[in-house]
Design an enzyme around this catalytic site. Structure first.
Site, PDB file in Angstrom:
ATOM      1  N   ARG A   1       0.757  -1.127  -0.034  1.00  0.00           N
ATOM      2  CA  ARG A   1      -0.085   0.106  -0.162  1.00  0.00           C
ATOM      3  C   ARG A   1       0.986   1.174  -0.073  1.00  0.00           C
ATOM      4  O   ARG A   1       0.653   2.389  -0.777  1.00  0.00           O
ATOM      5  CB  ARG A   1      -1.002  -0.033   1.222  1.00  0.00           C
ATOM      6  CG  ARG A   1      -1.644   1.425   1.437  1.00  0.00           C
ATOM      7  CD  ARG A   1      -2.912   1.292   2.230  1.00  0.00           C
ATOM      8  NE  ARG A   1      -2.666   0.599   3.542  1.00  0.00           N
ATOM      9  CZ  ARG A   1      -1.957   0.811   4.525  1.00  0.00           C
ATOM     10  NH1 ARG A   1      -1.297   1.816   4.822  1.00  0.00           N
ATOM     11  NH2 ARG A   1      -2.181  -0.080   5.633  1.00  0.00           N
TER      12      ARG A   1
ATOM     13  N   TYR B 264     -17.012  17.214 -14.525  1.00  0.00           N
ATOM     14  CA  TYR B 264     -17.539  15.592 -14.021  1.00  0.00           C
ATOM     15  C   TYR B 264     -18.473  15.706 -12.948  1.00  0.00           C
ATOM     16  O   TYR B 264     -18.119  16.288 -12.009  1.00  0.00           O
ATOM     17  CB  TYR B 264     -16.556  14.620 -13.992  1.00  0.00           C
ATOM     18  CG  TYR B 264     -16.926  13.447 -13.611  1.00  0.00           C
ATOM     19  CD1 TYR B 264     -18.046  12.722 -14.206  1.00  0.00           C
ATOM     20  CD2 TYR B 264     -16.605  12.720 -12.475  1.00  0.00           C
ATOM     21  CE1 TYR B 264     -18.465  11.403 -14.041  1.00  0.00           C
ATOM     22  CE2 TYR B 264     -17.098  11.351 -12.019  1.00  0.00           C
ATOM     23  CZ  TYR B 264     -17.946  11.074 -12.904  1.00  0.00           C
ATOM     24  OH  TYR B 264     -18.481   9.836 -12.595  1.00  0.00           O
TER      25      TYR B 264
ATOM     26  N   ASP C  67      -7.578  19.117 -13.847  1.00  0.00           N
ATOM     27  CA  ASP C  67      -7.983  17.653 -14.476  1.00  0.00           C
ATOM     28  C   ASP C  67      -7.903  17.501 -16.013  1.00  0.00           C
ATOM     29  O   ASP C  67      -8.335  18.181 -16.755  1.00  0.00           O
ATOM     30  CB  ASP C  67      -9.604  17.420 -14.138  1.00  0.00           C
ATOM     31  CG  ASP C  67      -9.991  16.052 -14.472  1.00  0.00           C
ATOM     32  OD1 ASP C  67      -9.565  15.590 -15.276  1.00  0.00           O
ATOM     33  OD2 ASP C  67     -10.848  15.661 -13.647  1.00  0.00           O
TER      34      ASP C  67
ATOM     35  N   LYS D  65      -9.936   6.520 -18.474  1.00  0.00           N
ATOM     36  CA  LYS D  65     -10.090   6.883 -19.701  1.00  0.00           C
ATOM     37  C   LYS D  65      -8.940   6.754 -20.809  1.00  0.00           C
ATOM     38  O   LYS D  65      -8.720   5.369 -21.021  1.00  0.00           O
ATOM     39  CB  LYS D  65     -10.600   8.662 -19.617  1.00  0.00           C
ATOM     40  CG  LYS D  65     -11.443   8.727 -18.404  1.00  0.00           C
ATOM     41  CD  LYS D  65     -12.936   7.853 -18.500  1.00  0.00           C
ATOM     42  CE  LYS D  65     -13.744   8.147 -17.668  1.00  0.00           C
ATOM     43  NZ  LYS D  65     -13.433   8.522 -16.166  1.00  0.00           N
TER      44      LYS D  65
HETATM   45  O1  P1T Z   1     -14.326   7.307 -12.724  1.00  0.00           O
HETATM   46  P1  P1T Z   1     -13.151   7.750 -12.130  1.00  0.00           P
HETATM   47  O2  P1T Z   1     -11.713   7.104 -12.545  1.00  0.00           O
HETATM   48  O3  P1T Z   1     -13.216   7.863 -10.465  1.00  0.00           O
HETATM   49  O4  P1T Z   1     -12.772   9.319 -12.641  1.00  0.00           O
HETATM   50  C1  P1T Z   1     -13.657  10.439 -12.186  1.00  0.00           C
HETATM   51  C2  P1T Z   1     -13.556  11.352 -13.229  1.00  0.00           C
HETATM   52  C3  P1T Z   1     -12.806  12.601 -13.190  1.00  0.00           C
HETATM   53  N1  P1T Z   1     -12.568  13.653 -13.994  1.00  0.00           N
HETATM   54  C4  P1T Z   1     -13.148  13.445 -15.173  1.00  0.00           C
HETATM   55  C5  P1T Z   1     -12.959  14.808 -16.126  1.00  0.00           C
HETATM   56  C6  P1T Z   1     -13.820  12.687 -15.339  1.00  0.00           C
HETATM   57  O5  P1T Z   1     -14.407  12.245 -16.894  1.00  0.00           O
HETATM   58  C7  P1T Z   1     -14.147  11.481 -14.602  1.00  0.00           C
HETATM   59  C8  P1T Z   1     -15.135  10.201 -14.943  1.00  0.00           C
HETATM   60  N2  P1T Z   1     -15.812  10.598 -15.778  1.00  0.00           N
HETATM   61  C9  P1T Z   1     -16.910   9.363 -16.321  1.00  0.00           C
HETATM   62  C10 P1T Z   1     -17.005   8.339 -15.707  1.00  0.00           C
HETATM   63  C11 P1T Z   1     -17.496   9.871 -17.528  1.00  0.00           C
HETATM   64  O6  P1T Z   1     -18.203   9.380 -18.141  1.00  0.00           O
HETATM   65  O7  P1T Z   1     -17.703  11.212 -17.800  1.00  0.00           O
END
Ligand code: P1T
Length: 386
Positions: free
Chosen positions: A53, A105, A179, A204
């Protein structure tokens, strides 16, 4: 972007990982699944690894890779994009205020509003495209400690001037976080533009194959990195060694995937503007995008997400999204396969009735790497069927 002959992005993306392995010559990094590491004496771990961890060889290789690609000196990996976000918000104290982009988001806004607010951290939604508005918001009380940029934003693809906002934030004593999920370091490097921290939902484009949930953070500040390293271990939202390995595998092809997907998105966005059944198209590469000059200054390519409002309202959007065959109706984005979704009813449902609410007739496309003619044909078919 400043790149020397030795570190052009495409080359770095393939070679930034710890390869070939000096011990074996393997050209692919090993997955080290061990949860614990032998100590030669109490408190004397062999290569700094004690417990997985806290740190482990596979995660360390991924963290070095993303730090190199973002032009930073410290990389940190987390169990999801939101876990990475959470750890950045741990930098704040009760009474602190965040200025957040007014299109983001939904989950990021939900975390700030519904979790962090309970711990005394206030978040204001601000149109970060307008530097006068940012300046005023930074000056109002209580003073802001953090500015949270998404650019391009999810899902309306607004583009924020990273250098301009970072300059104002720094002079007001606030940290700038970008971000960079939609752009990736191939298209945009926020640290070069003055941001303090870059964050990714690596779920992504960095992963790129819809098979790993993870988050990454990069900074040049040793002080910020030290605090994040502490909470990474103390709170424990870390990715598995296998997830880290999958991300390194995905990152190796990031540049070619992005180039292909961006080319497809540009063509689709343009095609959508010619359709009578489309009300409005959002894509940073279109000539009518309000920040076209900034896009050209700040991004290598305008990205591979296209949003549009369909004529006929929310019901038409739902019918259209269910009628495509190649574009899979699903949340998420940034992978090799094209995806379609209706943000108001899916990814941004949690921001309904807030300042961040999105139009019900908005459709978001994540353009993948299939042949663009097939993608256009799929959309044309869906317009007929919906
Ligand atoms: O889903 P996660 O890995 O926890 O990430 C969150 C997140 C953070 N920032 C942006 C710009 C994002 O698009 C996302 C997650 N977004 C989606 C799941 C979506 O479909 O837009």
């Amino acid at each position: 972007m400043s790149e020397s002959a030795e570190d052009r992005f495409e080359t770095l993306a393939v070679h930034a990982g710890a390869t070939p392995d000096p011990a074996t010559g393997a050209v692919v990094p090993a997955i080290q699944p061990s949860t614990t590491f032998k100590q030669d004496a109490v408190g004397a771990p062999r290569q700094g690894f004690e417990y997985a961890r806290s740190d482990n060889p596979t995660r360390r290789a991924l963290e070095a890779t993303i730090a190199a690609l973002e032009g930073g000196s410290h990389g940190l990996a987390f169990a999801s994009g939101l876990a990475a976000t959470q750890n950045l918000l741990y930098l704040l104290d009760p009474g602190d205020r965040i200025l957040m982009t007014d299109d983001a988001y939904g989950g990021t806004w939900r975390l700030a509003q519904q979790v962090m607010a309970r711990y005394g951290v206030k978040t204001d939604a601000v149109d970060l495209r307008d530097l006068d508005v940012v300046d005023r918001a930074l000056r109002s009380r209580p003073s802001a400690r953090m500015v949270w940029i998404e650019t391009p934003t999810n899902p309306l693809l607004k583009v924020v001037d990273i250098a301009g906002v970072s300059r104002l934030a720094a002079s007001a004593g606030a940290l700038t976080v970008v971000d960079n999920t939609f752009a990736t370091p191939f298209l945009q490097r926020p640290l070069d533009l003055g941001a303090d921290v870059v964050l990714h939902s690596a779920t992504k484009y960095l992963g790129g194959h819809s098979d790993v949930v993870s988050g990454l953070v990069v900074t040049r500040s040793a002080q910020i990195a030290e605090r994040l390293r502490f909470t990474q271990n103390a709170a424990g939202a870390v990715p598995s060694p296998f997830d880290c390995w999958l991300l390194m595998r995905g990152i190796r092809t990031l540049a070619v995937r992005m180039e292909r997907a961006c080319a497809g998105a540009a063509r689709i966005a343009e095609w959508l503007t010619t359709r009578a059944d489309v009300e409005r198209v959002y894509y940073p590469g279109l000539p009518h995008h309000p920040q076209r000059d900034l896009v050209e200054r700040q991004m290598r390519l305008p990205g591979a997400i296209v949003s549009f409002q369909i004529r006929g309202g929310g019901q038409a959007a739902h019918r259209f999204a269910a009628a495509t065959r190649l574009f899979t109706l699903a949340e998420s984005l940034g992978a090799v396969e094209s995806l379609i979704e209706v943000p108001a009813a899916m990814t941004h449902l949690s921001v309904a009735d807030t300042r961040l609410a999105v139009p019900p007739d908005l459709i978001r496309l994540s353009v993948g790497i299939e042949h663009v003619d097939d993608l256009v044909a799929d959309l044309a078919h869906a317009f007929e069927a919906a």
